[in-house]
Motif scaffolding. Structure first.
Motif, PDB file in Angstrom:
ATOM      1  N   LEU A  60       2.778  -1.945   1.405  1.00  0.00           N
ATOM      2  CA  LEU A  60       3.441  -1.869   0.101  1.00  0.00           C
ATOM      3  C   LEU A  60       3.225  -3.146  -0.703  1.00  0.00           C
ATOM      4  CD1 LEU A  60       5.342  -0.527  -1.947  1.00  0.00           C
ATOM      5  CD2 LEU A  60       7.258  -1.420  -0.603  1.00  0.00           C
ATOM      6  N   SER A  61       3.264  -4.293  -0.028  1.00  0.00           N
ATOM      7  CA  SER A  61       3.123  -5.557  -0.752  1.00  0.00           C
ATOM      8  C   SER A  61       1.698  -5.787  -1.261  1.00  0.00           C
ATOM      9  CB  SER A  61       3.566  -6.718   0.137  1.00  0.00           C
ATOM     10  OG  SER A  61       2.634  -6.917   1.186  1.00  0.00           O
ATOM     11  N   MET A  62       0.736  -4.979  -0.803  1.00  0.00           N
ATOM     12  CA  MET A  62      -0.643  -5.135  -1.263  1.00  0.00           C
ATOM     13  C   MET A  62      -0.805  -4.758  -2.733  1.00  0.00           C
ATOM     14  SD  MET A  62      -2.755  -3.681   2.071  1.00  0.00           S
ATOM     15  CE  MET A  62      -3.952  -2.937   1.030  1.00  0.00           C
ATOM     16  N   ARG A  63       0.060  -3.910  -3.228  1.00  0.00           N
ATOM     17  CA  ARG A  63      -0.071  -3.425  -4.603  1.00  0.00           C
ATOM     18  C   ARG A  63       1.270  -3.476  -5.317  1.00  0.00           C
ATOM     19  NH1 ARG A  63      -4.174   1.671  -4.591  1.00  0.00           N
ATOM     20  NH2 ARG A  63      -5.747   0.715  -3.275  1.00  0.00           N
ATOM     21  N   ASP A  64       1.215  -3.872  -6.581  1.00  0.00           N
ATOM     22  CA  ASP A  64       2.426  -3.828  -7.396  1.00  0.00           C
ATOM     23  C   ASP A  64       2.366  -2.689  -8.398  1.00  0.00           C
ATOM     24  OD1 ASP A  64       0.466  -4.897  -8.961  1.00  0.00           O
ATOM     25  OD2 ASP A  64       1.649  -6.584  -9.693  1.00  0.00           O
ATOM     26  N   SER A  67      -3.119   3.005  -9.561  1.00  0.00           N
ATOM     27  CA  SER A  67      -4.024   3.472 -10.611  1.00  0.00           C
ATOM     28  C   SER A  67      -3.653   4.897 -11.022  1.00  0.00           C
ATOM     29  CB  SER A  67      -5.471   3.423 -10.120  1.00  0.00           C
ATOM     30  OG  SER A  67      -5.703   4.452  -9.184  1.00  0.00           O
ATOM     31  N   PRO A  68      -4.071   5.332 -12.204  1.00  0.00           N
ATOM     32  CA  PRO A  68      -3.753   6.711 -12.623  1.00  0.00           C
ATOM     33  C   PRO A  68      -4.281   7.768 -11.649  1.00  0.00           C
ATOM     34  CG  PRO A  68      -4.501   5.432 -14.496  1.00  0.00           C
ATOM     35  CD  PRO A  68      -4.706   4.573 -13.278  1.00  0.00           C
ATOM     36  N   ALA A  69      -5.337   7.454 -10.902  1.00  0.00           N
ATOM     37  CA  ALA A  69      -5.888   8.405  -9.925  1.00  0.00           C
ATOM     38  C   ALA A  69      -5.032   8.492  -8.671  1.00  0.00           C
ATOM     39  CB  ALA A  69      -7.305   7.991  -9.543  1.00  0.00           C
ATOM     40  N   GLY A  70      -4.103   7.541  -8.475  1.00  0.00           N
ATOM     41  CA  GLY A  70      -3.233   7.550  -7.296  1.00  0.00           C
ATOM     42  C   GLY A  70      -3.714   6.601  -6.224  1.00  0.00           C
ATOM     43  N   TRP A  71      -3.055   6.653  -5.082  1.00  0.00           N
ATOM     44  CA  TRP A  71      -3.379   5.776  -3.960  1.00  0.00           C
ATOM     45  C   TRP A  71      -3.465   6.629  -2.704  1.00  0.00           C
ATOM     46  CZ3 TRP A  71       0.407   1.352  -2.105  1.00  0.00           C
ATOM     47  CH2 TRP A  71      -0.225   0.575  -1.123  1.00  0.00           C
ATOM     48  N   GLN A  72      -4.651   6.759  -2.154  1.00  0.00           N
ATOM     49  CA  GLN A  72      -4.896   7.498  -0.918  1.00  0.00           C
ATOM     50  C   GLN A  72      -5.646   6.552   0.008  1.00  0.00           C
ATOM     51  OE1 GLN A  72      -3.520  10.574  -1.144  1.00  0.00           O
ATOM     52  NE2 GLN A  72      -3.251  10.279  -3.329  1.00  0.00           N
ATOM     53  N   GLY A  78      -3.350  -2.887  14.910  1.00  0.00           N
ATOM     54  CA  GLY A  78      -2.454  -3.319  15.983  1.00  0.00           C
ATOM     55  C   GLY A  78      -1.838  -2.201  16.798  1.00  0.00           C
ATOM     56  N   GLY A  79      -2.573  -1.135  17.054  1.00  0.00           N
ATOM     57  CA  GLY A  79      -2.032  -0.023  17.838  1.00  0.00           C
ATOM     58  C   GLY A  79      -1.276   1.003  17.012  1.00  0.00           C
ATOM     59  N   TYR A  80      -1.268   0.838  15.695  1.00  0.00           N
ATOM     60  CA  TYR A  80      -0.606   1.784  14.791  1.00  0.00           C
ATOM     61  C   TYR A  80      -1.664   2.469  13.919  1.00  0.00           C
ATOM     62  CZ  TYR A  80       3.626  -0.918  15.802  1.00  0.00           C
ATOM     63  OH  TYR A  80       4.674  -1.555  16.419  1.00  0.00           O
ATOM     64  N   ALA A  81      -1.495   3.755  13.692  1.00  0.00           N
ATOM     65  CA  ALA A  81      -2.309   4.482  12.714  1.00  0.00           C
ATOM     66  C   ALA A  81      -1.445   4.645  11.477  1.00  0.00           C
ATOM     67  CB  ALA A  81      -2.719   5.844  13.264  1.00  0.00           C
ATOM     68  N   TRP A  82      -2.017   4.368  10.296  1.00  0.00           N
ATOM     69  CA  TRP A  82      -1.229   4.453   9.080  1.00  0.00           C
ATOM     70  C   TRP A  82      -1.955   5.261   8.010  1.00  0.00           C
ATOM     71  CZ3 TRP A  82      -3.648   2.345   4.881  1.00  0.00           C
ATOM     72  CH2 TRP A  82      -4.628   1.395   5.120  1.00  0.00           C
ATOM     73  N   GLN A  83      -1.166   5.793   7.097  1.00  0.00           N
ATOM     74  CA  GLN A  83      -1.689   6.607   5.999  1.00  0.00           C
ATOM     75  C   GLN A  83      -0.806   6.391   4.778  1.00  0.00           C
ATOM     76  OE1 GLN A  83      -1.445  10.855   6.648  1.00  0.00           O
ATOM     77  NE2 GLN A  83      -3.436  11.138   5.673  1.00  0.00           N
ATOM     78  N   VAL A  84      -1.452   6.269   3.620  1.00  0.00           N
ATOM     79  CA  VAL A  84      -0.738   6.100   2.355  1.00  0.00           C
ATOM     80  C   VAL A  84      -1.180   7.221   1.428  1.00  0.00           C
ATOM     81  CG1 VAL A  84      -0.319   4.595   0.390  1.00  0.00           C
ATOM     82  CG2 VAL A  84      -0.717   3.599   2.633  1.00  0.00           C
ATOM     83  N   MET A 121       8.064   6.312   5.211  1.00  0.00           N
ATOM     84  CA  MET A 121       8.847   5.619   4.185  1.00  0.00           C
ATOM     85  C   MET A 121       8.293   6.039   2.825  1.00  0.00           C
ATOM     86  SD  MET A 121       8.955   1.839   5.953  1.00  0.00           S
ATOM     87  CE  MET A 121       9.769   1.061   4.593  1.00  0.00           C
ATOM     88  N   THR A 122       9.181   6.216   1.853  1.00  0.00           N
ATOM     89  CA  THR A 122       8.779   6.630   0.513  1.00  0.00           C
ATOM     90  C   THR A 122       9.407   5.685  -0.502  1.00  0.00           C
ATOM     91  OG1 THR A 122       8.740   8.921   1.256  1.00  0.00           O
ATOM     92  CG2 THR A 122       8.748   8.560  -1.101  1.00  0.00           C
ATOM     93  N   THR A 123       8.625   5.354  -1.541  1.00  0.00           N
ATOM     94  CA  THR A 123       9.122   4.510  -2.611  1.00  0.00           C
ATOM     95  C   THR A 123       8.450   4.907  -3.921  1.00  0.00           C
ATOM     96  OG1 THR A 123       9.560   2.228  -3.256  1.00  0.00           O
ATOM     97  CG2 THR A 123       7.395   2.681  -2.322  1.00  0.00           C
ATOM     98  N   LEU A 124       8.924   4.352  -5.015  1.00  0.00           N
ATOM     99  CA  LEU A 124       8.322   4.591  -6.330  1.00  0.00           C
ATOM    100  C   LEU A 124       7.638   3.312  -6.797  1.00  0.00           C
ATOM    101  CD1 LEU A 124      11.209   6.560  -8.080  1.00  0.00           C
ATOM    102  CD2 LEU A 124       9.102   7.486  -7.110  1.00  0.00           C
ATOM    103  N   ILE A 125       6.413   3.459  -7.308  1.00  0.00           N
ATOM    104  CA  ILE A 125       5.641   2.331  -7.827  1.00  0.00           C
ATOM    105  C   ILE A 125       5.131   2.729  -9.216  1.00  0.00           C
ATOM    106  CG2 ILE A 125       3.612   0.872  -7.494  1.00  0.00           C
ATOM    107  CD1 ILE A 125       3.850   1.270  -4.533  1.00  0.00           C
ATOM    108  N   PRO A 126       5.176   1.810 -10.186  1.00  0.00           N
ATOM    109  CA  PRO A 126       4.694   2.155 -11.532  1.00  0.00           C
ATOM    110  C   PRO A 126       3.178   2.338 -11.565  1.00  0.00           C
ATOM    111  CG  PRO A 126       5.259  -0.169 -11.432  1.00  0.00           C
ATOM    112  CD  PRO A 126       5.679   0.440 -10.131  1.00  0.00           C
TER     113      PRO A 126
END
Length: 137
Positions: A60-64, A67-72, A78-84, A121-126
């Motif tokens: 989350l801290s990587m981006r404030d 983009s209009p196209a979204g974030w995928q 470290g032993g975790y698989a992640w998806q945004v 986890m879910t949040t809103l980003i401008p």
């Protein structure tokens, strides 16, 4: 000469009393070891879950803004698989000065023994404003 009617009494514990004491001690130690083993397991589970939360917060801290196209995005760390994933988020307020929002979901998965664990986890980003498109020069 032997005195009759006088029985010699030995001091100490009988074999039965010792066996009962050992059984009580064994049961108590078993319960103590199970309790401490459960606590150690719980600490391990909490550490892995805390690592998943820390990874999601780092992503989350990587981006404030988004983009209009979204974030995928997806990866392993470290032993975790992640998806945004992100999607536009509708709000009742609109206007040129109101930023559009994206609902961003972070999903972190990891293996814990034979069980698969997941944290979402879910949040809103401008949405990032695109400068210079359509603006007069």
């Amino acid at each position: 000469m032997i005195k009759s009617g006088h029985v010699a009494r030995q001091s100490g514990f009988s074999l039965l009393e010792l066996l009962v004491a050992f059984v009580i001690m064994a049961i108590s130690l078993t319960m103590l070891f199970r309790a401490s083993g459960g606590s150690a397991r719980a600490v391990g589970v909490a550490e892995r879950q805390q690592g998943a939360v820390l990874l999601a917060e780092s992503l989350l801290s990587m981006r404030d803004s988004v983009s209009p196209a979204g974030w995928q995005d997806a990866g392993n760390s470290g032993g975790y698989a992640w998806q945004v994933r992100s999607a536009p988020y509708a709000t009742p307020v609109e206007g040129p000065s109101v930023p559009k929002l994206h609902e961003v979901e972070f999903v972190v998965s990891w293996q814990e023994g034979t069980a698969a664990r997941t944290l979402a986890m879910t949040t809103l980003i401008p949405e990032r404003k695109v400068e210079g498109l359509g603006a007069p020069r």
